[in-house]
Design a protein around this motif. Structure first.
Motif, PDB file in Angstrom:
ATOM      1  N   TRP A 157      48.957  58.012  66.941  1.00 50.14           N
ATOM      2  CA  TRP A 157      48.075  59.542  66.784  1.00 50.14           C
ATOM      3  C   TRP A 157      49.036  60.651  66.293  1.00 50.14           C
ATOM      4  O   TRP A 157      49.547  61.449  66.516  1.00 50.14           O
ATOM      5  N   ARG A 158      49.056  61.350  64.880  1.00 49.01           N
ATOM      6  CA  ARG A 158      49.744  62.517  63.676  1.00 49.01           C
ATOM      7  C   ARG A 158      48.307  63.729  64.520  1.00 49.01           C
ATOM      8  O   ARG A 158      48.135  63.865  63.388  1.00 49.01           O
ATOM      9  N   CYS A 159      48.543  63.831  65.555  1.00 50.79           N
ATOM     10  CA  CYS A 159      47.953  64.897  65.953  1.00 50.79           C
ATOM     11  C   CYS A 159      48.764  66.186  65.492  1.00 50.79           C
ATOM     12  O   CYS A 159      49.744  66.256  64.815  1.00 50.79           O
ATOM     13  N   ARG A 160      47.540  67.177  64.858  1.00 50.87           N
ATOM     14  CA  ARG A 160      48.149  68.410  64.132  1.00 50.87           C
ATOM     15  C   ARG A 160      49.503  69.514  65.176  1.00 50.87           C
ATOM     16  O   ARG A 160      49.807  70.073  64.450  1.00 50.87           O
ATOM     17  N   SER A 161      48.505  69.780  66.497  1.00 48.46           N
ATOM     18  CA  SER A 161      49.440  70.924  67.191  1.00 48.46           C
ATOM     19  C   SER A 161      48.728  69.978  68.759  1.00 48.46           C
ATOM     20  O   SER A 161      47.991  69.281  69.221  1.00 48.46           O
ATOM     21  N   ALA A 162      49.377  70.546  69.617  1.00 47.79           N
ATOM     22  CA  ALA A 162      49.619  69.978  71.152  1.00 47.79           C
ATOM     23  C   ALA A 162      48.430  71.127  71.364  1.00 47.79           C
ATOM     24  O   ALA A 162      47.501  70.460  72.544  1.00 47.79           O
ATOM     25  N   GLU A 163      47.562  72.000  71.553  1.00 46.44           N
ATOM     26  CA  GLU A 163      46.381  72.431  71.185  1.00 46.44           C
ATOM     27  C   GLU A 163      45.319  70.871  70.874  1.00 46.44           C
ATOM     28  O   GLU A 163      44.377  71.196  71.525  1.00 46.44           O
ATOM     29  N   ASP A 164      45.423  70.445  70.139  1.00 37.89           N
ATOM     30  CA  ASP A 164      44.545  69.739  69.429  1.00 37.89           C
ATOM     31  C   ASP A 164      44.974  68.325  71.043  1.00 37.89           C
ATOM     32  O   ASP A 164      44.064  67.526  71.373  1.00 37.89           O
ATOM     33  N   ALA A 165      45.878  67.939  70.764  1.00 42.34           N
ATOM     34  CA  ALA A 165      46.283  67.088  71.677  1.00 42.34           C
ATOM     35  C   ALA A 165      45.576  67.048  73.010  1.00 42.34           C
ATOM     36  O   ALA A 165      45.080  66.912  74.298  1.00 42.34           O
ATOM     37  N   LEU A 166      45.613  68.270  73.888  1.00 42.29           N
ATOM     38  CA  LEU A 166      45.026  68.570  74.772  1.00 42.29           C
ATOM     39  C   LEU A 166      43.797  68.410  74.639  1.00 42.29           C
ATOM     40  O   LEU A 166      42.966  68.262  76.042  1.00 42.29           O
ATOM     41  N   GLU A 167      42.690  68.967  74.015  1.00 41.93           N
ATOM     42  CA  GLU A 167      41.304  68.905  74.069  1.00 41.93           C
ATOM     43  C   GLU A 167      41.287  66.835  73.804  1.00 41.93           C
ATOM     44  O   GLU A 167      40.292  67.196  74.400  1.00 41.93           O
ATOM     45  N   ALA A 168      42.098  66.328  73.751  1.00 42.04           N
ATOM     46  CA  ALA A 168      41.712  64.871  73.981  1.00 42.04           C
ATOM     47  C   ALA A 168      42.403  64.861  74.704  1.00 42.04           C
ATOM     48  O   ALA A 168      42.044  63.028  74.775  1.00 42.04           O
ATOM     49  N   ARG A 169      42.621  65.119  75.723  1.00 39.24           N
ATOM     50  CA  ARG A 169      43.769  65.059  76.580  1.00 39.24           C
ATOM     51  C   ARG A 169      42.544  63.834  77.550  1.00 39.24           C
ATOM     52  O   ARG A 169      43.136  62.991  78.053  1.00 39.24           O
ATOM     53  N   ALA A 170      41.050  63.933  77.275  1.00 41.26           N
ATOM     54  CA  ALA A 170      40.119  62.750  78.292  1.00 41.26           C
ATOM     55  C   ALA A 170      40.164  61.499  77.424  1.00 41.26           C
ATOM     56  O   ALA A 170      39.963  61.023  78.505  1.00 41.26           O
ATOM     57  N   LEU A 171      39.946  62.223  76.363  1.00 38.82           N
ATOM     58  CA  LEU A 171      39.484  60.605  75.431  1.00 38.82           C
ATOM     59  C   LEU A 171      40.725  59.739  75.550  1.00 38.82           C
ATOM     60  O   LEU A 171      41.249  58.388  75.876  1.00 38.82           O
ATOM     61  N   VAL A 172      42.043  60.662  75.392  1.00 41.25           N
ATOM     62  CA  VAL A 172      43.495  59.229  75.702  1.00 41.25           C
ATOM     63  C   VAL A 172      43.982  58.877  77.227  1.00 41.25           C
ATOM     64  O   VAL A 172      43.826  58.053  76.720  1.00 41.25           O
ATOM     65  N   ARG A 173      43.214  59.559  77.820  1.00 44.38           N
ATOM     66  CA  ARG A 173      42.963  58.647  79.293  1.00 44.38           C
ATOM     67  C   ARG A 173      41.978  57.657  79.508  1.00 44.38           C
ATOM     68  O   ARG A 173      42.547  56.718  80.134  1.00 44.38           O
ATOM     69  N   GLU A 174      41.319  58.381  78.820  1.00 40.96           N
ATOM     70  CA  GLU A 174      40.064  56.597  79.224  1.00 40.96           C
ATOM     71  C   GLU A 174      40.656  55.593  77.510  1.00 40.96           C
ATOM     72  O   GLU A 174      40.091  54.353  78.354  1.00 40.96           O
ATOM     73  N   VAL A 175      41.405  55.594  76.974  1.00 35.02           N
ATOM     74  CA  VAL A 175      42.028  55.055  75.931  1.00 35.02           C
ATOM     75  C   VAL A 175      43.201  54.198  76.122  1.00 35.02           C
ATOM     76  O   VAL A 175      42.890  53.011  76.294  1.00 35.02           O
ATOM     77  N   GLN A 176      43.746  54.712  77.165  1.00 28.37           N
ATOM     78  CA  GLN A 176      45.044  53.760  77.511  1.00 28.37           C
ATOM     79  C   GLN A 176      44.396  53.265  79.119  1.00 28.37           C
ATOM     80  O   GLN A 176      45.284  52.536  79.671  1.00 28.37           O
ATOM     81  N   ALA A 177      43.452  53.999  79.757  1.00 25.04           N
ATOM     82  CA  ALA A 177      43.156  53.186  80.949  1.00 25.04           C
ATOM     83  C   ALA A 177      41.890  51.768  80.761  1.00 25.04           C
ATOM     84  O   ALA A 177      42.791  50.963  81.953  1.00 25.04           O
ATOM     85  N   SER A 178      41.889  52.347  79.742  1.00 26.39           N
ATOM     86  CA  SER A 178      41.630  50.683  78.867  1.00 26.39           C
ATOM     87  C   SER A 178      42.346  48.990  78.157  1.00 26.39           C
ATOM     88  O   SER A 178      41.953  48.275  78.185  1.00 26.39           O
ATOM     89  N   GLY A 179      43.742  50.103  78.399  1.00 27.57           N
ATOM     90  CA  GLY A 179      45.168  49.389  78.051  1.00 27.57           C
ATOM     91  C   GLY A 179      45.583  49.293  76.768  1.00 27.57           C
ATOM     92  O   GLY A 179      46.523  48.446  76.861  1.00 27.57           O
ATOM     93  N   ALA A 197      50.846  67.755  77.082  1.00 24.21           N
ATOM     94  CA  ALA A 197      49.577  67.581  76.270  1.00 24.21           C
ATOM     95  C   ALA A 197      48.486  66.667  76.439  1.00 24.21           C
ATOM     96  O   ALA A 197      47.333  67.204  77.410  1.00 24.21           O
ATOM     97  N   ALA A 198      48.531  65.807  75.913  1.00 22.24           N
ATOM     98  CA  ALA A 198      47.305  64.772  75.896  1.00 22.24           C
ATOM     99  C   ALA A 198      47.520  64.129  76.483  1.00 22.24           C
ATOM    100  O   ALA A 198      46.891  63.129  77.273  1.00 22.24           O
ATOM    101  N   ASP A 199      48.872  64.223  77.402  1.00 23.39           N
ATOM    102  CA  ASP A 199      49.190  63.178  78.571  1.00 23.39           C
ATOM    103  C   ASP A 199      49.507  61.405  77.933  1.00 23.39           C
ATOM    104  O   ASP A 199      49.138  60.379  78.418  1.00 23.39           O
ATOM    105  N   ALA A 200      49.397  61.524  76.888  1.00 24.21           N
ATOM    106  CA  ALA A 200      50.081  60.143  76.420  1.00 24.21           C
ATOM    107  C   ALA A 200      50.814  59.187  76.441  1.00 24.21           C
ATOM    108  O   ALA A 200      51.959  60.086  77.733  1.00 24.21           O
ATOM    109  N   ALA A 201      51.223  58.365  75.755  1.00 25.90           N
ATOM    110  CA  ALA A 201      52.325  57.258  76.777  1.00 25.90           C
ATOM    111  C   ALA A 201      53.641  57.765  76.481  1.00 25.90           C
ATOM    112  O   ALA A 201      54.438  57.121  76.628  1.00 25.90           O
TER     113      ALA A 201
END
Length: 241
Positions: A157-179, A197-201
């Motif tokens: 994911w080429r996100c634009r900023s840490a702010e965008d990443a923070l807003e997507a945090r819940a989505l990223v966690r949900e996606v990663q929980a699915s494998g 910020a996104a709690d990405a892998a």
């Protein structure tokens, strides 16, 4: 020890239906007793690799190998010996694993493996297990959602900023929980901050901008073999060519 022939060791990463991997503790009296490792043992002279893995898993765990595929080869030099770990991902086996050599066994979620006292030679295996086999690029949260509906993969994911990443945090966690695994693609420290910020892998940055990411997987991309080698020496967990 580069001139010493390493001991060829076959090891298996046995997975269960809950996303856990089996590790074994080396029993008292053995080299590096007390350390945790992926089960396996020394390949006999002129023995087929898969046959050797099948034999070792039967002797150590009492299970019958059904299918397996190569995962990673790791050479490690200890002060008194050198080993080549030939690790296979065990897709299917029959029987219930038991410590037939008196070794303790434990099933561990893949993402919790780094917190266990694994032997130095076994630690790179954890990175290989945490990397999905496929990768796809996403330019928006909508594309992340679309990719998440498909087979498990590494989503770049080429996100634009840490702010965008923070807003997507819940989505990223949900996606990663699915494998799936989400990696932030960007420049050095900016990518590290966005991954936090996104709690990405982890992160994926140009090799010239490579920055290790504490607690997360850190990758580098390049078209240069020389740059790839430099990033690997700097601590990159994986390289995208």
């Amino acid at each position: 020890m580069a001139d010493i022939q390493p001991i060829h060791v076959m090891a298996g990463a046995l997975c269960d239906g809950q996303g856990r991997v089996l590790i074994a503790q080396r029993p008292a009296g053995k080299h590096l007793a007390g350390g945790w490792e992926f089960p396996g043992g020394k390949l006999d002279a002129d023995e087929d690799r898969l046959a050797g893995l099948r034999r070792e898993l039967a002797e150590e765990l009492g299970v019958e190998l059904v299918s397996a595929r190569p995962l990673i080869k790791v050479r490690h030099d200890y002060p008194d010996r050198s080993v080549l770990l030939d690790v296979w991902l065990v897709d299917a086996f029959t029987g219930e694993p038991r410590g037939l050599d008196g070794q303790a066994l434990v099933w561990v979620p893949v993402d919790e493996l780094p917190s266990h006292d694994l032997l130095p030679a076994d630690r790179p295996i954890v990175t290989a297990l945490r990397l999905p086999p496929l990768a796809a690029a996403a330019a928006s949260r909508e594309e992340i959602e679309r990719l998440a509906r498909g087979p498990a993969c590494a989503i770049l994911w080429r996100c634009r900023s840490a702010e965008d990443a923070l807003e997507a945090r819940a989505l990223v966690r949900e996606v990663q929980a699915s494998g799936h695994r989400v990696f932030i693609v960007g420049r050095g420290l900016e990518a590290v901050m966005a991954a936090e910020a996104a709690d990405a892998a982890g992160t994926l940055v140009a090799a010239v901008d490579f920055t290790p990411t504490a607690g997360r997987l850190a990758g580098a991309f390049t078209a240069s073999g020389e740059a790839a080698l430099r990033a690997a020496k700097a601590g990159a967990d994986f390289i995208v060519i």
